[in-house]
Design a protein around this motif. Sequence first.
Motif, PDB file in Angstrom:
ATOM      1  N   GLU A  12      56.998  48.317  45.043  1.00 55.32           N
ATOM      2  CA  GLU A  12      56.098  47.503  45.020  1.00 55.32           C
ATOM      3  C   GLU A  12      55.813  46.812  46.140  1.00 55.32           C
ATOM      4  O   GLU A  12      54.444  46.650  46.384  1.00 55.32           O
ATOM      5  N   ASN A  15      53.611  48.946  48.395  1.00 54.26           N
ATOM      6  CA  ASN A  15      52.343  49.333  47.835  1.00 54.26           C
ATOM      7  C   ASN A  15      51.398  48.124  47.812  1.00 54.26           C
ATOM      8  O   ASN A  15      50.189  48.171  47.739  1.00 54.26           O
ATOM      9  N   SER A  16      51.859  47.208  48.097  1.00 52.46           N
ATOM     10  CA  SER A  16      51.279  45.908  48.215  1.00 52.46           C
ATOM     11  C   SER A  16      50.958  45.516  49.845  1.00 52.46           C
ATOM     12  O   SER A  16      51.640  45.852  50.768  1.00 52.46           O
ATOM     13  N   CYS A  43      50.927  42.863  42.642  1.00 50.61           N
ATOM     14  CA  CYS A  43      51.115  43.982  41.942  1.00 50.61           C
ATOM     15  C   CYS A  43      50.242  44.227  40.913  1.00 50.61           C
ATOM     16  O   CYS A  43      50.079  43.405  39.807  1.00 50.61           O
ATOM     17  N   LYS A  44      49.656  45.124  40.873  1.00 45.17           N
ATOM     18  CA  LYS A  44      48.411  45.718  40.020  1.00 45.17           C
ATOM     19  C   LYS A  44      47.300  44.576  40.013  1.00 45.17           C
ATOM     20  O   LYS A  44      46.655  44.320  39.038  1.00 45.17           O
ATOM     21  N   GLY A  45      47.126  44.172  41.068  1.00 46.38           N
ATOM     22  CA  GLY A  45      46.074  43.068  41.088  1.00 46.38           C
ATOM     23  C   GLY A  45      46.501  41.835  40.901  1.00 46.38           C
ATOM     24  O   GLY A  45      45.667  40.786  40.886  1.00 46.38           O
ATOM     25  N   ARG A  46      47.683  41.524  40.214  1.00 42.04           N
ATOM     26  CA  ARG A  46      48.149  39.978  39.946  1.00 42.04           C
ATOM     27  C   ARG A  46      49.423  39.499  40.906  1.00 42.04           C
ATOM     28  O   ARG A  46      50.335  40.435  41.435  1.00 42.04           O
ATOM     29  N   ILE A 125      40.900  40.735  40.329  1.00 46.45           N
ATOM     30  CA  ILE A 125      40.981  41.618  39.156  1.00 46.45           C
ATOM     31  C   ILE A 125      39.684  42.251  38.823  1.00 46.45           C
ATOM     32  O   ILE A 125      39.515  43.423  38.780  1.00 46.45           O
ATOM     33  N   ASN A 128      38.328  44.897  41.271  1.00 47.57           N
ATOM     34  CA  ASN A 128      39.233  46.123  40.949  1.00 47.57           C
ATOM     35  C   ASN A 128      38.454  46.844  39.603  1.00 47.57           C
ATOM     36  O   ASN A 128      38.587  48.198  39.660  1.00 47.57           O
ATOM     37  N   GLU A 129      38.363  46.092  38.539  1.00 46.92           N
ATOM     38  CA  GLU A 129      38.132  46.752  37.439  1.00 46.92           C
ATOM     39  C   GLU A 129      36.582  47.254  37.495  1.00 46.92           C
ATOM     40  O   GLU A 129      36.439  48.509  36.604  1.00 46.92           O
TER      41      GLU A 129
END
Length: 220
Positions: A12, A15-16, A43-46, A125, A128-129
């Motif tokens: 993680e 990847n950050s 992590c995954k935008g959060r 978020i 990214n979405e």
Amino acid sequence: MLDVYHEEGRKEIENSPFVAVIADETTDVACEFQLVIVFRYLCKGRPVERFWRFYMLDGHDAKSNAECILNVLQPLLIHSPNKLIAQSYDGASVMSDKNMLKNELQVLYQRDELSTTSEAVSLSILLNEEGLNCTFQETLKLLVILITILMSTSEAERCFSRLKRIKTFLRNTMKEERLGALDMFAEQHFVNGIENFNNKVIENFATKKERRMDLIYRKL
């Protein structure tokens, strides 16, 4: 289990784009100096704050703390030392092209769905979405830095609350590795999200050293 936990945490962090470190110290029930290290990153935008481990220090001074923190950070950031940012960090390279950032912000606030978003996390978020992370590259980098920067050491303080429950007078001889492994169970949400966690733990245990029995079943 702690090895698998740390391996997933390393992935993680790799990847950050940025990572921040929270460190705090206390004296436990056995009068030993304990340093807790927590990492904060996206992590995954959060934003997430992951407990890493308790470390027993030889001394109760700045030098001992610094050496311990550096020893933990070095293998994690050996390929990307610039990934580490702090609350006092004010030399972000993403600000070097001010005109590009200014233009992105002007376009961003012309869009109703973006201009009405008031929180950095929500805006990150949403970008990214909506697939706008390439269009607003500088803005997204700035948001990630703002989200990663530490607001407080509350997560480290919570770790000390768990320390009191784990290392009691009846278990005051507990050493560093077991203490860190037991406190890992408090990160239940992260552990439950690791794919094939049980299998990874079994494989790690079986391959750590030579054993009389082959514990890994392989299909022919």
